[in-house]
Design a protein around this motif. Sequence first.
Motif, PDB file in Angstrom:
ATOM      1  N   GLU B  59       0.823  -1.225   0.000  1.00 51.72           N
ATOM      2  CA  GLU B  59       0.000   0.000   0.000  1.00 51.72           C
ATOM      3  C   GLU B  59       0.854   1.271   0.000  1.00 51.72           C
ATOM      4  O   GLU B  59       0.308   2.366   0.098  1.00 51.72           O
ATOM      5  CB  GLU B  59      -1.003  -0.012   1.144  1.00 51.72           C
ATOM      6  CG  GLU B  59      -0.403  -0.149   2.533  1.00 51.72           C
ATOM      7  CD  GLU B  59       0.414   1.045   2.950  1.00 51.72           C
ATOM      8  OE1 GLU B  59      -0.137   2.146   2.950  1.00 51.72           O
ATOM      9  OE2 GLU B  59       1.618   0.859   3.281  1.00 51.72           O
ATOM     10  N   GLY B  60       2.174   1.116  -0.106  1.00 53.06           N
ATOM     11  CA  GLY B  60       3.014   2.259  -0.424  1.00 53.06           C
ATOM     12  C   GLY B  60       3.653   3.029   0.714  1.00 53.06           C
ATOM     13  O   GLY B  60       4.236   4.094   0.492  1.00 53.06           O
ATOM     14  N   TRP B  61       3.623   2.500   1.951  1.00 51.47           N
ATOM     15  CA  TRP B  61       4.150   3.281   3.085  1.00 51.47           C
ATOM     16  C   TRP B  61       5.624   3.650   2.894  1.00 51.47           C
ATOM     17  O   TRP B  61       6.036   4.769   3.224  1.00 51.47           O
ATOM     18  CB  TRP B  61       3.960   2.532   4.415  1.00 51.47           C
ATOM     19  CG  TRP B  61       4.950   1.416   4.608  1.00 51.47           C
ATOM     20  CD1 TRP B  61       4.792   0.117   4.234  1.00 51.47           C
ATOM     21  CD2 TRP B  61       6.262   1.521   5.175  1.00 51.47           C
ATOM     22  NE1 TRP B  61       5.910  -0.606   4.523  1.00 51.47           N
ATOM     23  CE2 TRP B  61       6.837   0.230   5.107  1.00 51.47           C
ATOM     24  CE3 TRP B  61       7.010   2.562   5.711  1.00 51.47           C
ATOM     25  CZ2 TRP B  61       8.124  -0.051   5.567  1.00 51.47           C
ATOM     26  CZ3 TRP B  61       8.299   2.289   6.172  1.00 51.47           C
ATOM     27  CH2 TRP B  61       8.844   0.997   6.101  1.00 51.47           C
ATOM     28  N   LEU B  62       6.422   2.707   2.356  1.00 54.75           N
ATOM     29  CA  LEU B  62       7.866   2.956   2.250  1.00 54.75           C
ATOM     30  C   LEU B  62       8.154   4.036   1.206  1.00 54.75           C
ATOM     31  O   LEU B  62       9.009   4.906   1.406  1.00 54.75           O
ATOM     32  CB  LEU B  62       8.603   1.651   1.906  1.00 54.75           C
ATOM     33  CG  LEU B  62      10.118   1.754   1.776  1.00 54.75           C
ATOM     34  CD1 LEU B  62      10.764   2.277   3.065  1.00 54.75           C
ATOM     35  CD2 LEU B  62      10.719   0.385   1.421  1.00 54.75           C
ATOM     36  N   ALA B  63       7.397   3.967   0.098  1.00 58.63           N
ATOM     37  CA  ALA B  63       7.545   5.009  -0.923  1.00 58.63           C
ATOM     38  C   ALA B  63       7.227   6.379  -0.329  1.00 58.63           C
ATOM     39  O   ALA B  63       7.957   7.349  -0.533  1.00 58.63           O
ATOM     40  CB  ALA B  63       6.618   4.709  -2.108  1.00 58.63           C
ATOM     41  N   ARG B  64       6.129   6.444   0.412  1.00 58.47           N
ATOM     42  CA  ARG B  64       5.768   7.730   1.040  1.00 58.47           C
ATOM     43  C   ARG B  64       6.875   8.213   1.960  1.00 58.47           C
ATOM     44  O   ARG B  64       7.250   9.391   1.952  1.00 58.47           O
ATOM     45  CB  ARG B  64       4.445   7.597   1.825  1.00 58.47           C
ATOM     46  CG  ARG B  64       3.224   7.346   0.939  1.00 58.47           C
ATOM     47  CD  ARG B  64       1.910   7.549   1.678  1.00 58.47           C
ATOM     48  NE  ARG B  64       1.657   6.581   2.727  1.00 58.47           N
ATOM     49  CZ  ARG B  64       1.213   5.326   2.522  1.00 58.47           C
ATOM     50  NH1 ARG B  64       0.964   4.882   1.289  1.00 58.47           N
ATOM     51  NH2 ARG B  64       0.986   4.518   3.541  1.00 58.47           N
TER      52      ARG B  64
END
Lengths: 227, 227
Positions: B59-64
């Motif tokens: 769900e993209g937490w690391l990218a954020r």
Amino acid sequence: MVDHNERRILNTWQRNADSWTRAVRDGTIASRQQVTDQAVVDAVPLCQVTSVIDIGCGEGWLARRLSESGIVVTGIDATHALVDAATKNGGGHFQCLNYNELHSLAAICGAPFELAVCNFSLLGESSTETVLAQLAALLQPAGRLIIQTLHPAECNSELPYQDGWRQSSWDGFDSTFTDPAPWYFRTLSSWLTLLRHHGFSMQKISEPLLPSSKRPASIIFIATLTP
Amino acid sequence: MVDHNERRILNTWQRNADSWTRAVRDGTIASRQQVTDQAVVDAVPLCQVTSVIDIGCGEGWLARRLSESGIVVTGIDATHALVDAATKNGGGHFQCLNYNELHSLAAICGAPFELAVCNFSLLGESSTETVLAQLAALLQPAGRLIIQTLHPAECNSELPYQDGWRQSSWDGFDSTFTDPAPWYFRTLSSWLTLLRHHGFSMQKISEPLLPSSKRPASIIFIATLTP
């Protein structure tokens, strides 16, 4: 405290040298017989190497084994009685040296060496660092290093997974063994950081398994000196 | 059998995408909250990297998180619902791709990437090999790879220490999680051999500890593509 532990390691080997020589030569240490002796021999590229330094050679079994393949082996150990036992059985040139005197070997026959082997012989904290710090001067460019040691994953999972001195025992050995010394536990990441700090890059890790439990009997690091 | 297991992994993520997104965003996965999220962020050299591919971004937490440091992140995941959730919250360019389609990213913005991160996202056998086989074409020369995964030493010491498919569970997750998929256990030596086979040399290993038990919560491999 640290120096005290390092001294206890040396004292233990002096005290148990005869029992150790007997145990190795009679083949009574199951994990060595079943797995780890052959594993360290297998890690040595027998056809590609002509000179080896065996650091912490003990009574010399590995030197004798490697010499059968025509390899010139220099074995060093800090325990007089073990070096004497090794010398008597031949298979290499053996010398009694403390680990901090390794550098004095730079000028002897076989040096610079193609390969250094430490088979269950890096048991301390500062003494291990002392060995690694001197290897660059003893090895050929791109020289190799093989370390067989206790597998960090198999060392008492009740204890914190952190570098530090741990108690040992002679459990599984006969009653002539006395005064077990502490040994210095290193995590996997600590081993890698230490090797890298001293110029080695990891080529391969082996994890030979005990035939009964299929759990690692040891870990073997195979590293190369990088420019 | 193998393909069946790989399919089960994909199916599980599709089925549990919403529950997973909620769990990550609500911070209900203790080991991630306490240790492993920060550990993977700490492994990224934030000041030295401008483009990252986050493989299995979920769900993209690391990218954020990485985008907060000005890093351009491309996140890919095989699960549509997770990619949709990531896209909604921003912080990167997200794309729904199977692992065997990674090579199609060679021409997009940010490529070739300076760093690839796989955070608990290499769960299969052939799918992991597929990812590694495509990385050389996606990374800059001497590009870096960070893999965070389960620590081989902490994975059920009752079982043989050998590569193979293992059962998993959603123990510790809420009751909305269903159908746990098997995952492919790799020994430490197997990971190193695999990385080396695909052109990576190990720079560092980290073993972040759980604060309660002081045992490893995970293992992080930091490797560099070698010429």
